[in-house]
Each structure stands twice: as structure tokens, then as C-alpha cells.
Design an enzyme around this catalytic site. Structure first.
Site, PDB file in Angstrom:
ATOM      1  N   SER A 260      39.725  36.733  34.671  1.00  0.00           N
ATOM      2  CA  SER A 260      40.849  36.718  35.590  1.00  0.00           C
ATOM      3  C   SER A 260      40.623  37.607  36.799  1.00  0.00           C
ATOM      4  CB  SER A 260      42.126  37.106  34.856  1.00  0.00           C
ATOM      5  OG  SER A 260      41.981  38.431  34.394  1.00  0.00           O
ATOM      6  N   LYS A 261      41.556  37.460  37.710  1.00  0.00           N
ATOM      7  CA  LYS A 261      41.506  38.053  39.040  1.00  0.00           C
ATOM      8  C   LYS A 261      40.693  39.337  39.194  1.00  0.00           C
ATOM      9  CE  LYS A 261      45.187  36.988  42.249  1.00  0.00           C
ATOM     10  NZ  LYS A 261      46.338  37.554  42.949  1.00  0.00           N
ATOM     11  N   ARG A 262      41.115  40.352  38.496  1.00  0.00           N
ATOM     12  CA  ARG A 262      40.561  41.657  38.796  1.00  0.00           C
ATOM     13  C   ARG A 262      39.239  41.983  38.107  1.00  0.00           C
ATOM     14  NH1 ARG A 262      45.025  41.168  40.103  1.00  0.00           N
ATOM     15  NH2 ARG A 262      45.789  41.843  42.115  1.00  0.00           N
TER      16      ARG A 262
END
Length: 504
Positions: A260-262
Site C-alpha cells: 500500500s501507499k506508504r
RNA sequence: GCCCGGUUCGUCUAGUGGUUAGGACGCCAGGUUUUCAACCUGGAGGUCACGGGUUCAAGUCCCGUACCGGGUGCCA
């Protein structure tokens, strides 16, 4: 006719898991001479993020996944943006109500929460809005027909829910996973049409896939649990269902869960194809492109995450992937992303590029440094560095000394190579170099080696400090090729400067 | 909690009842090199999640358990 679609929702930047879904759809379409369609699923007004659609399109374009139909290119089954199709969904939702497959519900979010809370506290195994609980809620089952009509006409918010049948054994087929059996009692009366006038994913998706004549739905595994609902929706409409293939998820490299994103910035690899700046927070996230990855490498990395050709081949062009792709060879289990191997893929693709192509990619980096060089020189630099580089930027970080004198000397290299007698040896070496007339790699090597032998020195006592003087560190490309390319005058200048400035 | 899916070297994977369980990345060593990288050779690394079956024979088939992941929203 094979027709597949990639149907992202513009709620943020496209993630590489999504990009891989797009890739597999694309490969399947091209392999089967079918059509690949881009459809924007922007039915969630709250989560809509400006710029996300453009980002999706630019990302697909960057990696070369051209679609035949889509919001910006049009096509016979458009529009391809769900927000422009709301009237269609309204009509089909109504059709389901008329057929008894759907019904109106007036419960507020608070009432829904209360219902779930109550069931949880009662230790009910399921907390669903279903054939049991709907009899306690405010909907077409509990309200009279006239009251329902009245509420709607008075403008009271309502949703349309699917009338999930009780006690049905649903068997669905997935190309990758085979048969999946589910009992309808574990499913709920999903909202199909929201009170804001927009459909939910489930309705819009089925309606559009049917209207756009999608033959195969290839999507992420997170959709597998809603497959039974979707199959029932096709049945409710009396439509033939497309075939389904649910792709395994891409997982975090270490640790658990969906990538995911981070994860990227934290673990040192990109998660998004391109740079993205969050329009609300202003937060910037780096993408593959800006990180220096080649689009070919990104495609290759993603293709090998969850698919393999069954042979030892690992490096593929997009055309080769089209040639060899099949859904049958897609893995069932999730794959952890391996940043090391990703770098290796980039290196492999970089090495397959011509020197001219690499020069074209490197020149902008040089220009950023304010450096202009002629093609012949640039091409020679690339030739010398090509085998030792993973990213285009490495041509600069590992070869800046081809363009300017070293500004500092690697302390470790100095410690290793710069001994007490070294300055004197280098002074003598400089005199020797001045005397070399034919300043070509081969001749420099021959003359210097001869000279070293006649002085009774060792190669490493001379060459390592020489390299240090010329490039600022002790490891790098072929020494004599490098000397020839940089040129005699500049070499002499660097030796003189270094002798004065390296302190021991 | 409930539902669904998954489980072969650290990672990506080959394998479809009989193989010394193969390859790649990464790691280590040697070779090559003035050096590093690349390249070549070799090595370590797997009780095929665990337990029960079925079978002459199971990583491969069946069942159970564990663990991991996903879903469980008027999100997609």
C-alpha cells in the site's frame, strides 16, 4: 470476441497492483485479438480525487498499455466514465425492483449501525442486512406499498437494496481458482443504488460489463468475495455472465498485507508508476518513472509477479509477453514484492537498450548539471559505463568525472591507495604520461606497464592512486579507456591538482 | 466473530502420483580485472505449513488443524 476492461476508480494515484491488473487485461486482450477497454468507475462522490483520472491515463500510456476504448479515446459503447451513465443505472435498478430482485430501504446510517451493534452484542454469527434482519428495518418488506411511495415522493432519502435470496447454494467459476461455493445466507442485501443518486460498484459494474459486452472480467482477488453477488445479479437481469479471473494480490516485501501507499518510500522502492502529489495534503510520492525505472522493466516486474511462462525465460518485452501470456499460468497465491529483483530487472532492460537510446535518456540529466557534450563523447561514456549501471542516473553518479574533475576524494580510497611515497610516484608518473605521444588506451596501457616494470613498482601501487586522482575514487570503469577518453591534458591537470590536495 | 482464498529455499517460482525437488533474485567463495561492476564456475539455503488418510508409491489426491491474506460500508 474477447473484450476486457480495466476499471479503476479515481480515488488516488494508480497503484502498481492496479497497473498489473491493467497489464494482465491488456495481455489477455492482445493475445486473443480482442479489445482492451478503460472504464473509469467514479461513482463515489466522496472519495473522488481530482487529477486521478489523468494520472491513470498517463500511467497506462507511459508503460505502453494502449486501450481501444476509453473516456479520452471514445468508442462504440461509451460513455466510459460511470458518472456520465447514472441514468442508465437508475433504469436498471428500477428493473430489478420491478422484478422483485431489489427493494427500497429508508434506514439511516445510524439505524444501520445500531442494528449491527445489536447483532454483535447478541453474539450473532452474522451481522448482515439480510432476509432475516430486513424484517426489522424500514423497507419495502416492512412498509406498505403506499407508504413506500409516499416517502419516496416526499423526497425522503432511500437506497435500493438487492433482495438476496435465502438458503441458496451458489457455485461460481473462476478461471484461476476453479469452483467456489457459497451459501447465500452468508451474503447480505447489498446496496445497489445509493441515496445520492449514484449506483454502487456492484450495480454499475454488472450493468456496464454487460452493456459493453465484456467477455472476461480480470480483476484483483479482493473482489472474489463479491463474485457470488455479481453472478446473482446477472441471473436477476437474465444476462449471460462473463468469465471471471481473480488475480492474486501483490503483498508487502517484508511484513504482511497488501502493498500500500506508504510502503514504498519507507522501504526504498516505488509503489506508484509516476510521481504523485496529493492535491489536499500536498504530500509527494515518488514513482517508478522518476525513480529511474524503464517502463519496459516495470512491465516485466509486474508480469512476473503472479505469472510465469513455465520456462526459464524471465526477461520479456511487451510483445513477448503478449505472445506467451495465458490466464491458466497465473498463480493463486499472493506475491511479495521484491525490491532487489525489481532493480535487477531494470538493469537487464537498461543493458538491452542501444547506446543511442541511453544517450537520449542521459542527456537531460547532464543538462540539469549544466553540461553540454558532443554525441561521440557521450556515446563512449555510455559504452564504458553501460555494464555497471542499474538506473540512468547511475551514468552520472558513477561517471560524473567524465565531465568534470573530481571535487573530492573518497576517504576510504585515499586511505587505501595514498601512501607516503605515492606523491613522488605520481609526480614521476605525470612526467611519463606527458611523454606518451600516442594517447590511445592500448598504447597508454603498454607504455605505463613497461614504465612500472622498469621502475620495479607494482601495478596496483601506481594504478590505484592514478585512478583516485582522475576520478576521485578507486573503483570504476576500464582505466586506460577512461584515460584516453578524458584526454592527456586533463589527466595531467588532475594529477597535479590531486598531488597538492590529497592530504595524508 | 463470520465468509472466501492461499501455503514449495529469505524472495519470485518450476513441478499435475515414481525427479538427487529444478531455475531466478539476493547472499558467500573462487576465477577474470589495476579496481569495482559485468561475466564464468562453485556453494550455502527447502523436514514441499502441520497432522491424518488414499496408494506399491504423495510436494502432487482427500480430510482436519495452524498460519497468512482478502472480504464483511449508502468504498471501490
Amino acid at each position: 470476441m474477447v473484450r476486457v476492461r480495466f476499471a479503476p476508480s479515481p480515488t488516488g494515484p494508480l497503484h502498481i497492483g492496479g497497473l498489473r491488473t491493467a497489464l494482465f487485461n491488456f495481455l489477455f486482450a492482445r493475445k486473443n485479438n480482442g479489445k482492451f477497454i478503460l472504464r473509469i468507475e467514479d461513482t463515489d462522490q466522496l472519495r473522488y480525487v481530482p487529477g486521478a483520472e489523468d494520472y491513470i491515463i498517463e500511467s497506462l500510456r507511459w508503460v505502453g498499455l494502449d486501450y481501444d476504448e476509453g473516456p479520452d479515446v471514445g468508442g462504440p459503447k461509451g460513455p466510459y466514465r460511470q458518472s456520465e451513465r447514472v441514468e442508465i443505472y437508475r433504469k436498471y435498478a428500477q428493473e430489478l425492483v420491478d422484478k422483485g430482485w431489489a427493494y427500497y430501504a429508508f434506514d439511516t446510517p445510524e439505524e444501520l449501525d445500531a442494528m449491527r451493534q445489536r447483532l454483535r452484542e447478541a453474539r450473532s454469527p452474522v451481522q448482515l442486512y439480510n432476509h432475516i434482519t430486513r424484517s426489522e428495518m424500514k423497507n419495502s418488506f416492512t412498509l406498505s406499498e403506499s407508504e413506500v411511495k409516499e416517502r419516496i415522493e416526499s423526497g425522503e432519502p432511500y437506497v435500493i437494496r438487492f433482495n438476496m435470496p435465502a438458503d441458496r447454494q451458489i457455485v461460481v467459476h473462476d478461471i484461476i481458482r476453479g469452483e467456489v461455493k457459497v451459501n447465500s445466507n452468508t451474503l447480505d442485501d447489498k446496496v445497489l443504488f445509493k441515496s445520492d443518486g449514484f449506483p454502487t460498484y456492484h450495480l454499475a459494474n454488472i450493468v456496464d460489463d454487460h452493456l459493453m459486452e465484456i467477455s472476461h472480467v480480470i480483476r484483483g482477488e479482493e473482489w472474489l468475495p463479491s463474485l457470488p453477488l455479481h453472478v446473482l445479479l446477472y441471473e436477476a437481469f437474465g444476462w449471460e455472465s462473463p468469465q471471471f479471473a481473480h488475480l492474486p494480490l501483490i503483498l508487502k516485501p517484508n511484513g504482511k498485507g497488501k502493498l500500500s501507499k506508504r510502503d514504498g518510500d519507507q522501504m526504498g522502492f516505488p509503489v506508484f508508476p509516476l510521481d504523485w502529489t496529493d492535491p489536499k495534503t500536498g504530500e509527494k510520492i515518488r514513482g517508478y518513472r522518476e525513480w529511474g525505472y524503464l517502463p519496459e522493466a516495470v512491465i516485466n516486474i509486474l508480469a512476473m509477479l503472479g505469472w510465469n511462462p513455465g520456462t526459464d525465460q524471465e526477461i520479456f518485452t511487451l510483445d513477448e509477453l503478449i505472445e506467451q501470456f495465458s490466464l491458466e499460468r497465473v498463480q493463486k497465491s499472493g506475491a511479495k514484492f521484491d525490491p532487489d529483483k525489481a532493480r535487477w530487472f531494470n538493469q537487464q532492460h537498461l543493458r538491452r537498450k542501444s547506446n543511442e537510446e541511453l544517450a537520449g535518456m542521459f542527456r537531460p540529466i547532464l543538462q540539469l548539471q549544466g553540461i553540454e557534450v558532443d554525441d561521440r563523447y557521450l556515446l563512449r561514456v555510455i559504452e564504458l559505463l553501460k555494464e555497471r549501471v542499474e538506473f540512468v542516473e547511475d551514468f552520472w553518479t558513477k561517471g560524473y568525472f567524465f565531465f568534470e574533475a573530481p571535487r573530492s576524494y573518497d576517504p576510504k580510497g585515499v586511505k587505501k591507495a595514498w601512501k607516503e611515497q605515492t606523491p613522488q610516484i605520481m609526480r614521476e608518473l605525470k612526467e611519463k604520461i606527458i611523454q606518451i605521444q600516442d594517447f590511445t588506451s592500448e598504447n597508454i596501457e603498454r607504455e605505463l606497464k613497461q614504465w612500472i616494470e622498469s621502475k620495479g613498482l607494482s601495478f596496483s601501487k601506481v594504478f590505484t592512486p592514478l585512478r583516485l586522482l582522475v576520478q576521485g575514487s578507486t573503483s570504476g570503469p576500464h582505466l586506460f579507456d577512461m584515460l584516453e577518453l578524458i584526454g592527456k591534458d586533463e589527466i595531467i591537470k588532475r594529477i597535479e591538482y590531486g598531488i597538492e590536495n590529497i592530504k595524508k
